[in-house]
Design a protein around this motif. Sequence first.
Motif, short mmCIF file in Angstrom:
data_model
loop_
_atom_site.label_atom_id
_atom_site.label_comp_id
_atom_site.label_asym_id
_atom_site.label_seq_id
_atom_site.Cartn_x
_atom_site.Cartn_y
_atom_site.Cartn_z
N ASP A 27 56.17 20.65 39.06
CA ASP A 27 57.38 19.83 39.10
C ASP A 27 57.37 18.89 40.31
OD1 ASP A 27 58.11 21.40 41.30
OD2 ASP A 27 59.59 22.56 40.18
N GLY A 28 58.47 18.25 40.56
CA GLY A 28 58.60 17.28 41.64
C GLY A 28 58.44 17.87 43.03
N TYR A 29 58.56 19.20 43.15
CA TYR A 29 58.37 19.88 44.44
C TYR A 29 56.91 20.30 44.65
CZ TYR A 29 63.46 20.10 44.49
OH TYR A 29 64.78 19.78 44.48
N LEU A 30 56.04 19.91 43.70
CA LEU A 30 54.60 20.18 43.76
C LEU A 30 54.25 21.66 43.65
CD1 LEU A 30 53.47 17.51 46.39
CD2 LEU A 30 53.54 17.34 43.88
N HIS A 31 55.09 22.40 42.93
CA HIS A 31 54.75 23.78 42.59
C HIS A 31 55.15 24.02 41.13
CE1 HIS A 31 58.91 24.26 44.28
NE2 HIS A 31 59.04 24.99 43.19
N VAL A 32 54.73 25.16 40.58
CA VAL A 32 55.04 25.47 39.18
C VAL A 32 56.55 25.58 39.03
CG1 VAL A 32 54.80 27.21 37.36
CG2 VAL A 32 52.82 26.61 38.78
N ASN A 33 57.09 24.86 38.07
CA ASN A 33 58.52 24.89 37.80
C ASN A 33 58.96 26.30 37.45
OD1 ASN A 33 60.84 24.73 35.64
ND2 ASN A 33 61.01 22.91 36.96
N ARG A 73 57.36 33.91 45.56
CA ARG A 73 56.68 32.79 46.23
C ARG A 73 56.34 31.74 45.17
NH1 ARG A 73 52.69 32.15 50.71
NH2 ARG A 73 51.51 30.30 50.15
N PRO A 74 56.47 30.47 45.50
CA PRO A 74 56.08 29.42 44.54
C PRO A 74 54.58 29.47 44.24
CG PRO A 74 57.39 28.49 46.33
CD PRO A 74 57.06 29.91 46.72
N ILE A 75 54.24 29.15 43.01
CA ILE A 75 52.85 29.03 42.60
C ILE A 75 52.47 27.55 42.68
CG2 ILE A 75 51.21 29.26 40.69
CD1 ILE A 75 52.95 31.57 39.63
N HIS A 76 51.33 27.28 43.30
CA HIS A 76 50.81 25.92 43.41
C HIS A 76 49.57 25.77 42.52
CE1 HIS A 76 53.27 26.36 47.04
NE2 HIS A 76 53.54 25.08 46.83
N ILE A 77 49.22 24.55 42.23
CA ILE A 77 48.15 24.27 41.26
C ILE A 77 46.80 24.89 41.64
CG2 ILE A 77 47.41 22.02 42.15
CD1 ILE A 77 47.62 21.39 38.87
N ASP A 78 46.53 25.07 42.93
CA ASP A 78 45.25 25.63 43.35
C ASP A 78 45.26 27.15 43.52
OD1 ASP A 78 43.93 23.18 43.40
OD2 ASP A 78 44.61 22.74 45.44
N ASP A 79 46.40 27.78 43.25
CA ASP A 79 46.47 29.24 43.34
C ASP A 79 45.76 29.87 42.14
OD1 ASP A 79 48.00 28.98 45.65
OD2 ASP A 79 49.91 29.24 44.60
N GLU A 98 57.12 45.79 31.96
CA GLU A 98 57.17 45.36 33.35
C GLU A 98 55.99 44.42 33.54
OE1 GLU A 98 56.69 47.83 37.39
OE2 GLU A 98 58.11 48.70 35.93
N GLN A 99 56.25 43.26 34.12
CA GLN A 99 55.21 42.24 34.24
C GLN A 99 55.20 41.66 35.65
OE1 GLN A 99 56.84 40.23 30.43
NE2 GLN A 99 54.69 39.63 30.57
N TYR A 100 54.01 41.26 36.09
CA TYR A 100 53.85 40.67 37.41
C TYR A 100 52.92 39.47 37.33
CZ TYR A 100 55.71 45.12 39.06
OH TYR A 100 56.51 46.21 39.26
N LEU A 101 53.16 38.48 38.16
CA LEU A 101 52.21 37.40 38.39
C LEU A 101 51.66 37.63 39.79
CD1 LEU A 101 54.17 34.32 36.97
CD2 LEU A 101 52.34 35.63 35.87
N VAL A 102 50.36 37.91 39.86
CA VAL A 102 49.71 38.22 41.13
C VAL A 102 48.47 37.35 41.27
CG1 VAL A 102 50.51 40.63 41.10
CG2 VAL A 102 48.26 40.06 40.20
N GLY A 103 47.91 37.35 42.46
CA GLY A 103 46.67 36.62 42.67
C GLY A 103 46.51 36.21 44.10
N GLU A 104 45.89 35.04 44.27
CA GLU A 104 45.62 34.53 45.61
C GLU A 104 46.16 33.12 45.74
OE1 GLU A 104 41.47 34.67 46.52
OE2 GLU A 104 41.40 36.85 46.44
N THR A 105 46.71 32.84 46.91
CA THR A 105 47.13 31.47 47.20
C THR A 105 45.89 30.60 47.40
OG1 THR A 105 47.16 31.79 49.59
CG2 THR A 105 49.20 32.35 48.39
N GLN A 106 46.10 29.33 47.50
CA GLN A 106 44.98 28.40 47.70
C GLN A 106 44.23 28.69 49.00
OE1 GLN A 106 46.87 24.61 47.33
NE2 GLN A 106 48.39 25.08 48.89
N ASP A 107 44.85 29.42 49.93
CA ASP A 107 44.21 29.80 51.20
C ASP A 107 43.52 31.16 51.12
OD1 ASP A 107 45.20 27.44 52.38
OD2 ASP A 107 47.09 28.44 52.88
N GLY A 108 43.50 31.78 49.92
CA GLY A 108 42.84 33.07 49.74
C GLY A 108 43.70 34.27 50.10
#
Length: 145
Positions: A27-33, A73-79, A98-108
């Motif tokens: 979105d306009g804030y540069l993270h996943v809406n 935390r917001p998700i960004h395109i490089d995450d 029960e569901q989760y969105l997990v992973g790594e930020t663009q900085d690892g």
Amino acid sequence: MTKPDPAELQREIEFSLPIQIKFSDIDGYLHVNNGVYFNYFEHARAMFLYQVCDWDIMKIGSVVGRIEMDYFRPIHIDDMVRALVKCSRIGNTSFDLEQYLVGETQDGEPYTFAKSKCILVSVDMKTIKPMPLPENYRAKLQPKS
């Protein structure tokens, strides 16, 4: 609201699905809406029911009765993001995922981005009325511990 540890979640929850972040999700804030998170969770639920339960949606549907979500935390395109799904309750006609969105930020940095609880109701596709959850699905939804 306590943010769950992503490493612990990935050890505890067997079903995991990679999420592809598309440019159109941003979105306009540069993270996943925030609304797109629901799409990610919906896709993960559908894949969980198909892959884990071999759910035949043409005979027995599963409709959302309630859904809630916590954003951490917001998700960004490089995450790098994965959806985790597990069944946490089985009732007569309904069950909770029960569901989760997990992973790594663009900085690892490992992160839990969001958590969702979804109550699904099994419905007869001919009558579109709630029906008891069939035993074959009930058995496949049981946690493997």
